[in-house]
Design a protein around this motif. Structure first.
Motif, mmCIF file in Angstrom:
data_model
loop_
_atom_site.group_PDB
_atom_site.id
_atom_site.type_symbol
_atom_site.label_atom_id
_atom_site.label_comp_id
_atom_site.label_asym_id
_atom_site.label_seq_id
_atom_site.Cartn_x
_atom_site.Cartn_y
_atom_site.Cartn_z
ATOM 1 N N PRO A 272 6.754 -6.059 -17.728
ATOM 2 C CA PRO A 272 7.736 -5.052 -18.146
ATOM 3 C C PRO A 272 9.143 -5.460 -17.727
ATOM 4 O O PRO A 272 9.361 -5.888 -16.589
ATOM 5 N N THR A 273 10.073 -5.349 -18.655
ATOM 6 C CA THR A 273 11.419 -5.873 -18.443
ATOM 7 C C THR A 273 12.465 -4.800 -18.715
ATOM 8 O O THR A 273 12.430 -4.141 -19.753
ATOM 9 N N ASP A 274 13.394 -4.623 -17.769
ATOM 10 C CA ASP A 274 14.474 -3.658 -17.918
ATOM 11 C C ASP A 274 15.812 -4.372 -18.022
ATOM 12 O O ASP A 274 16.021 -5.426 -17.415
ATOM 13 N N VAL A 275 16.723 -3.775 -18.774
ATOM 14 C CA VAL A 275 18.104 -4.243 -18.868
ATOM 15 C C VAL A 275 18.961 -3.257 -18.084
ATOM 16 O O VAL A 275 18.842 -2.039 -18.267
ATOM 17 N N VAL A 319 15.338 5.142 -13.366
ATOM 18 C CA VAL A 319 15.767 3.904 -12.718
ATOM 19 C C VAL A 319 14.731 2.795 -12.829
ATOM 20 O O VAL A 319 15.053 1.625 -12.613
ATOM 21 N N TYR A 320 13.469 3.155 -13.166
ATOM 22 C CA TYR A 320 12.407 2.162 -13.165
ATOM 23 C C TYR A 320 11.671 2.174 -14.492
ATOM 24 O O TYR A 320 11.822 3.108 -15.291
ATOM 25 N N ASP A 321 10.859 1.157 -14.722
ATOM 26 C CA ASP A 321 10.203 0.974 -16.013
ATOM 27 C C ASP A 321 8.989 1.878 -16.169
ATOM 28 O O ASP A 321 8.075 1.850 -15.334
ATOM 29 N N PRO A 418 12.078 -8.874 -14.932
ATOM 30 C CA PRO A 418 10.804 -8.189 -14.727
ATOM 31 C C PRO A 418 10.904 -7.022 -13.751
ATOM 32 O O PRO A 418 11.488 -7.152 -12.676
ATOM 33 N N HIS A 419 10.335 -5.896 -14.135
ATOM 34 C CA HIS A 419 10.239 -4.711 -13.271
ATOM 35 C C HIS A 419 8.782 -4.249 -13.290
ATOM 36 O O HIS A 419 8.441 -3.230 -13.879
ATOM 37 N N ARG A 479 22.924 0.506 -9.263
ATOM 38 C CA ARG A 479 22.826 -0.076 -10.596
ATOM 39 C C ARG A 479 22.405 1.030 -11.565
ATOM 40 O O ARG A 479 22.009 2.122 -11.146
ATOM 41 N N TYR A 480 22.517 0.700 -12.832
ATOM 42 C CA TYR A 480 22.215 1.692 -13.873
ATOM 43 C C TYR A 480 21.303 1.033 -14.900
ATOM 44 O O TYR A 480 21.671 0.021 -15.516
ATOM 45 N N THR A 481 20.100 1.582 -15.068
ATOM 46 C CA THR A 481 19.162 1.033 -16.038
ATOM 47 C C THR A 481 19.508 1.532 -17.436
ATOM 48 O O THR A 481 19.570 2.740 -17.674
ATOM 49 N N LEU A 482 19.740 0.598 -18.341
ATOM 50 C CA LEU A 482 20.099 0.963 -19.714
ATOM 51 C C LEU A 482 18.861 1.295 -20.545
ATOM 52 O O LEU A 482 18.769 2.347 -21.159
ATOM 53 N N PHE A 483 17.904 0.364 -20.593
ATOM 54 C CA PHE A 483 16.711 0.593 -21.402
ATOM 55 C C PHE A 483 15.639 -0.438 -21.087
ATOM 56 O O PHE A 483 15.880 -1.397 -20.351
#
Length: 519
Positions: A272-275, A319-321, A418-419, A479-483
């Protein structure tokens, strides 16, 4: 199996293109040419961070264990393993008869030497060996790793994408490992053997007939390096390459869907991958939580997703996937609210002067997760609504490690990675000293919870700890998780057998051994 794909049959006209590389493999029924929009400096990922390496390395080398596309840990060189009752000792039993590409046998001594060397040199792969207190090789097929304290995530740690590969002791021992010629002319144990490497241009590989996983179906594999995503797309349209490894820019996808002989598939990212956006906490005014909160309120990730990616990514607001273990859906980031952002910036002591409160710089990179430049332009528009000026800079990803991770020369930066699936991977980003913690965020309670979760054998304790971490990070906003990311892979329609299409799910990402062509 996590495969989620929407196949678009290609039709219409082929657009013209020109080659940008001196690679000799031109594609064919038993060969594959892969495009990559940034180039590795070396072909050894163990000692220095070189992101382009991770698209190539699993074709050249082997690991002890690896993640498959199903996000489960699978044996690679290790055929099986045991953990001691106290959780401090892992015993790995290696496959027999494995040989290096130069014909010499691969034994436990190679694994032991590699692990010790990475730890000694403090190489980038050392993060995956954190907590290892001793490595021994009691016989040629057995490796024993002892931990200083129990680590419930140890196997996931070894299998992570940004982990380490096993190197040949007989080639590296007694040399300067960072300048050894084998970094560019590798001796490996993977499904392919490097025949030539021209930095900045291409790397050529041939099938390893003695590969312990079985001879690859692809007999010749090439990676061509392109200066821009558009150049790679042009090469795919002319069928000079058959696949773009780090996916094309979204803007080119509609054209590729219409191109003759090209298929586009949307596939889940694995792991799983976060931007996300990182804030430099050492710089004013970003060291002020009110300012970071106001920036988060000014952002509209849904609009960014629509404008840059045509709405193809998933925006969770957390904040997380969501697809990772121990996800906490209540650990939410501030909701989009321009009025609240303006009010909070006033409270923080940054009134508007001639329409602007202050200015920042956004530093983006041309990377495997395309769209950094376009994201910056949308951010500029969104932050202008609350009186924040934004200068947008974009660089080649090759300087990311130096500019962002070493010099910390940024206000706001953009990245992805990767998250999961194991939540301990989040420590790379938010634990003190984490190897992706560009923000230099440090919270003693977060560190303690990560350590406690790693030590515990109780799944409920670990879950509680990881959920608490998500709550703290949501409050602190380093930080700020976009998607959450997915890939829109574009490839020559004659080809099949890519890792995301594998029905067993055990192939790691970027493994081309099972790819075949029809006709």
């Amino acid at each position: 199996m996590k495969f989620k794909a929407f196949v678009v049959a290609a039709s219409a006209i082929v657009l013209t293109a020109c080659s940008t590389s001196g690679s000799t493999n031109a594609g064919g029924s038993d060969s594959l040419v892969v495009g990559l929009t940034y180039a590795p400096k070396t072909l050894n990922p163990d000692y220095a961070y070189d992101p382009a390496n991770y698209f190539i390395m699993d074709n050249i080398y082997s690991r002890l264990v690896n993640y498959g596309y199903d996000d489960e840990v699978h044996g690679d060189l290790a055929r099986n393993w045991q953990k001691s009752a106290d959780g401090l000792t892992y015993t790995f039993h290696l496959r027999s008869g494995v040989k290096w590409s130069d014909g010499k046998p691969l034994t436990s001594a190679d694994v032991m030497w590699t692990a010790k060397s990475i730890i000694k040199e403090k190489g980038y792969g050392a993060a995956a060996l954190a907590g290892v207190s001793a490595v021994t090789a009691p016989d040629a097929q057995t490796v024993v790793m002892k931990l200083a304290q129990p680590n419930s995530s140890f196997l996931d740690q070894l299998a992570q994408r940004y982990g380490w590969v096993v190197l040949p002791q007989h080639v590296f021992d007694g040399t300067d490992v960072t300048s050894n010629p084998a970094n560019k002319k590798p001796v490996g144990s993977g499904p392919f053997v490097v025949t030539s490497f021209t930095p900045g241009s291409h790397v050529e590989l041939k099938a390893n007939p003695g590969y312990f996983g079985g001879a690859p179906k692809t007999k010749a594999l090439s990676f061509r390096f392109f200066s821009s995503p558009d150049a790679a797309v042009t090469a795919l349209q002319s069928h000079e390459i058959q696949f773009i490894a780090n996916a094309p820019n979204y803007a080119s996808v509609p054209t590729l869907k219409k191109a003759a002989g090209i298929t586009v598939e949307t596939a889940a990212a694995t792991p799983p991958t976060d931007v996300w956006l990182g804030f430099n906490l050492a710089r004013k005014p970003l060291n002020d939580l009110k300012v970071r909160t106001a920036i988060a309120q000014a952002l509209d990730p849904g609009e960014i997703n629509d404008l840059v990616y045509g709405g193809t990514k998933k925006v969770s607001g957390t904040v997380y996937d969501p697809s990772s273990r121990d996800y906490d859906a209540s650990a939410r980031q501030p909701a989009h609210d321009v009025a609240a952002a303006n009010a909070l910036l006033d409270q923080a002591g940054y009134p508007k002067k001639s329409g602007t409160r202050f200015s920042l710089t956004y530093t983006g990179f041309t990377a495997s997760l395309a769209g950094a430049q376009q994201i910056g332009e949308v951010l500029k528009q969104q932050l202008a609504k609350v009186g924040i000026g934004l200068k947008v800079e974009n660089y080649d990803f090759s300087i990311f490690a130096d500019k962002i991770m070493q010099q910390h020369d940024f206000d706001i930066t953009w990245s992805g990675g990767p998250h999961g699936p194991d939540p301990q991977t989040f420590a790379n980003y938010v634990k003190t000293g984490g190897n992706r913690n560009a923000m230099r965020y440090s919270d003693p309670e977060v560190d303690r919870l990560f350590d406690e979760a790693a030590k515990s054998s109780d799944a409920s304790v670990r879950s509680q700890d990881y959920r608490k971490i998500q709550q703290i990070v949501a409050k602190d906003l380093p930080r700020y998780t976009l998607f959450q990311w997915n890939y829109q892979f574009a490839y020559d329609s004659r080809y099949s057998g890519f890792w995301w299409q594998n029905t067993t799910g055990d192939l790691p990402a970027d493994d081309y051994a099972q790819v075949t062509a029809s006709g």
